[in-house]
Design a protein around this motif. Structure first.
Motif, mmCIF file in Angstrom:
data_model
loop_
_atom_site.group_PDB
_atom_site.id
_atom_site.type_symbol
_atom_site.label_atom_id
_atom_site.label_comp_id
_atom_site.label_asym_id
_atom_site.label_seq_id
_atom_site.Cartn_x
_atom_site.Cartn_y
_atom_site.Cartn_z
ATOM 1 N N VAL A 76 36.033 78.581 -1.083
ATOM 2 C CA VAL A 76 37.981 79.069 -1.674
ATOM 3 C C VAL A 76 38.604 80.295 -1.052
ATOM 4 N N ALA A 77 39.458 79.874 -0.338
ATOM 5 C CA ALA A 77 40.000 81.333 0.193
ATOM 6 C C ALA A 77 40.993 81.116 -0.409
ATOM 7 N N GLU A 78 41.787 82.147 -1.287
ATOM 8 C CA GLU A 78 44.233 81.781 -1.623
ATOM 9 C C GLU A 78 44.290 82.505 -0.814
ATOM 10 N N TRP A 79 45.572 82.086 0.077
ATOM 11 C CA TRP A 79 46.193 82.959 0.430
ATOM 12 C C TRP A 79 47.714 83.167 0.139
ATOM 13 N N ARG A 80 48.772 84.100 0.587
ATOM 14 C CA ARG A 80 49.998 84.046 0.366
ATOM 15 C C ARG A 80 50.652 82.900 0.643
ATOM 16 N N ASP A 81 50.776 82.982 2.256
ATOM 17 C CA ASP A 81 51.386 82.106 2.804
ATOM 18 C C ASP A 81 49.885 81.796 4.147
ATOM 19 N N GLU A 82 50.361 80.845 5.452
ATOM 20 C CA GLU A 82 50.012 81.346 6.068
ATOM 21 C C GLU A 82 49.292 82.164 7.174
ATOM 22 N N ASP A 83 50.681 82.285 7.352
ATOM 23 C CA ASP A 83 50.716 83.984 8.098
ATOM 24 C C ASP A 83 49.966 84.980 7.240
ATOM 25 N N ALA A 84 49.989 85.199 5.993
ATOM 26 C CA ALA A 84 48.609 86.182 5.770
ATOM 27 C C ALA A 84 47.047 85.939 5.886
ATOM 28 N N TYR A 85 47.403 84.553 6.281
ATOM 29 C CA TYR A 85 45.313 84.784 6.588
ATOM 30 C C TYR A 85 45.566 84.175 7.732
ATOM 31 N N ARG A 86 46.423 84.148 8.440
ATOM 32 C CA ARG A 86 46.067 84.705 9.823
ATOM 33 C C ARG A 86 45.937 86.072 10.549
ATOM 34 N N SER A 87 46.732 86.775 9.870
ATOM 35 C CA SER A 87 46.451 88.057 10.206
ATOM 36 C C SER A 87 45.506 88.841 9.667
ATOM 37 N N MET A 88 44.631 88.058 8.469
ATOM 38 C CA MET A 88 43.428 88.292 8.271
ATOM 39 C C MET A 88 42.489 87.747 9.476
ATOM 40 N N CYS A 89 42.222 87.372 10.045
ATOM 41 C CA CYS A 89 41.623 86.499 11.089
ATOM 42 C C CYS A 89 41.697 87.186 12.410
#
Length: 101
Positions: free
Chosen positions: A55-68
């Motif tokens: 389970v990974a929690e990110w501030r928002d979807e943009d932060a998650y997409r940047s990590m990807c």
């Protein structure tokens, strides 16, 4: 932009669980240095010890997409690509209960 974005993975390890856990820690520690990372948890099934839930929690979807898009993330997890079956779920919170007193 949505608030709080979660990535939940069901992982079946077909090889060394010790290797998988080591690589997961390496990847999680690296992702913790990236903007927008909140936390990671790795859960192991008591009934099926070769099954994990991440389970990974990110501030928002943009932060998650940047990590990807960060090549180092792929390099780390490619170390175990041949010993896992991964089922990825990108999620949003629809309900959150309160903490017990």
């Amino acid at each position: 932009m949505r608030a709080m974005f979660f990535c939940v993975n069901r992982i079946r390890v077909k090889g060394s669980t010790e290797t998988y856990e080591r690589v997961y820690r390496e990847g999680s520690d690296f992702m913790a240095t990236l903007p927008g990372h909140v936390r990671h948890k790795l859960l192991r099934s008591l009934r099926e010890p070769d099954v994990y839930i991440s389970v990974a929690e990110w501030r928002d979807e943009d932060a998650y997409r940047s990590m990807c898009a960060v090549p180092r993330v792929r390099e780390i997890f490619d170390q175990v690509a041949d010993i896992i079956d991964l089922e990825n779920h990108e999620c949003e919170v629809v309900y959150e209960g309160g903490e017990a007193p």
